[in-house]
Design an enzyme around this catalytic site. Structure first.
Site, mmCIF file in Angstrom:
data_model
loop_
_atom_site.group_PDB
_atom_site.id
_atom_site.type_symbol
_atom_site.label_atom_id
_atom_site.label_comp_id
_atom_site.label_asym_id
_atom_site.label_seq_id
_atom_site.Cartn_x
_atom_site.Cartn_y
_atom_site.Cartn_z
ATOM 1 N N LYS A 54 0.845 -1.205 0.000
ATOM 2 C CA LYS A 54 0.000 0.000 0.000
ATOM 3 C C LYS A 54 0.880 1.255 0.000
ATOM 4 O O LYS A 54 0.632 2.203 -0.748
ATOM 5 C CB LYS A 54 -0.923 -0.009 1.228
ATOM 6 C CG LYS A 54 -2.037 -1.025 1.098
ATOM 7 C CD LYS A 54 -2.756 -1.320 2.398
ATOM 8 C CE LYS A 54 -3.711 -2.504 2.192
ATOM 9 N NZ LYS A 54 -4.333 -3.007 3.410
ATOM 10 N N GLN A 98 -4.256 -1.559 9.619
ATOM 11 C CA GLN A 98 -4.193 -2.892 9.024
ATOM 12 C C GLN A 98 -4.793 -3.925 9.978
ATOM 13 O O GLN A 98 -4.399 -4.015 11.136
ATOM 14 C CB GLN A 98 -2.720 -3.231 8.694
ATOM 15 C CG GLN A 98 -2.533 -4.528 7.947
ATOM 16 C CD GLN A 98 -3.175 -4.517 6.561
ATOM 17 O OE1 GLN A 98 -3.047 -3.556 5.795
ATOM 18 N NE2 GLN A 98 -3.898 -5.581 6.234
ATOM 19 N N ASP A 121 -10.856 2.760 4.016
ATOM 20 C CA ASP A 121 -11.181 1.330 3.870
ATOM 21 C C ASP A 121 -12.695 1.142 3.739
ATOM 22 O O ASP A 121 -13.168 0.086 3.354
ATOM 23 C CB ASP A 121 -10.715 0.567 5.126
ATOM 24 C CG ASP A 121 -9.557 -0.375 4.819
ATOM 25 O OD1 ASP A 121 -9.372 -0.696 3.638
ATOM 26 O OD2 ASP A 121 -8.873 -0.788 5.774
#
Ligand code: NAD
Length: 301
Positions: A54, A98, A121
């Site tokens: 990412k 994460q 997200d």
């Protein structure tokens, strides 16, 4: 006839080029650079590799990006304070924590602590609520479902009026993609069926699908005879079924298989995504798109 193979890497690269241009324009016109922080708790090898990928993509697109590594034993309140710090940092437009987190941390609390306007997200209940309402209300699209929708649309499949069958009802893939495909609007307007572990006759539903989206996490679950000839098959599953030696590096690497029996299915489907190289490359790209959107919203605020 063999199906068209939907090349997720190529489509992701195309979208990244579009994003690069948007980033440059934003810089020129507003002096703003999209900012993304990825917070990693502990050093789980799979999570490290996801976060590294990412960050690498964020750099390539010219973002301001911060990698924030925290120890495995960080207390929950310290992690919440850290999120609060980034919620109030004007240079940061997107916050990604994460997952999974260590057991002593309540994941829900952490997700809910992220400012919904920075929730790239799209896991926050506010953003999922906005997604259900649809239209102008939608702020972000969850990354994997957004990638799936782009693959379908950019491969030229008509979604309006199509029978879409989604295998799986998880909060990160099955449920949101089903909602997105049934919405009124481009790349949607489909008639959607969701099937899951309690569905009585999986095969009969799958056979109806003009577009079959499979996110079960069961290797080879979908048999070729379940596929309607000419259908678009999106295989989201990523299953480790063994290990092999990499020809490039000589190191052991996982052998990955999807939820669909690819070799047989490609002889029946009209188009199909491979695993790897289908949905996977799209997920990170859509995270970048959400970060660009978050920066655009911040400019417009
Ligand atoms: P999950 O385990 O949370 O959900 C799986 C769903 O599939 C459940 O709703 C379950 O009811 C259904 N299911 C499981 N077995 C079934 C069966 N035998 N028959 C019918 N339904 C069944 O998984 P998830 O997070 O949605 O992920 C699904 C798969 O997609 C996994 O392989 C995961 O690794 C992969 N995935 C890939 C990406 C990517 O970027 N490529 C992203 C997310 C998930």
């Amino acid at each position: 006839m063999s199906a068209k193979i939907i090349d997720g890497k190529a489509i992701a690269a195309e979208i990244r080029e579009e994003l690069k241009k948007e980033v440059e324009e934003m810089k020129e016109q507003h002096g703003v650079v999209p900012g993304l922080v990825t917070i990693l708790v502990g050093q789980n090898p799979a999570s490290v590799s996801y976060v590294t990928a990412k960050q690498k993509t964020a750099h390539e697109l010219g973002f301001y990006s911060v990698q924030d590594d925290q120890p495995e034993d960080i207390p929950e309140d310290e992690l919440l304070n850290l999120i609060d710090k980034y919620n109030n940092d004007p240079k940061i437009h997107g916050i990604l924590v994460q997952l999974p987190l260590p057991k002593h941390i309540n994941e829900k609390k952490v997700i809910n602590a992220i400012d919904p306007d920075k929730d790239v997200d799209c896991f926050h209940p506010v953003n999922l609520g906005r997604l259900v309402i649809g239209g102008e209300e939608t702020r972000f699209l969850p990354c994997t479902p957004a990638g799936i929708q782009e693959l379908i649309v950019r491969s030229g499949f008509e979604t309006s009026g199509a029978e879409v069958v989604v295998v799986g009802r998880s909060n990160i893939v099955g449920k949101p993609i089903a909602i997105m495909m049934m919405q009124k609007g481009p790349g949607a307007n489909a008639t959607v069926t969701v099937v899951h572990t309690r569905t009585k006759d999986l095969a009969s539903h799958c056979k109806r699908a003009d577009i079959l989206i499979v996110a079960a996490g069961v290797p080879g679950l979908v048999k070729p005879e379940w596929i309607k000839p000419g259908a678009c098959v999106i295989d989201v599953g990523v299953n480790r079924v063994g290990e092999k030696k990499s020809e490039k590096t000589g190191r052991m690497i996982p052998i990955l298989k999807g939820d669909v029996d690819f070799d047989a299915a490609k002889e029946i489907a009209g188009a199909i995504t491979p695993v790897p190289g289908g949905v996977g490359p799209m997920t990170i790209t859509m995270l970048m798109k959400n970060t660009v959107r978050a920066a655009q919203y911040a400019i417009g605020k």
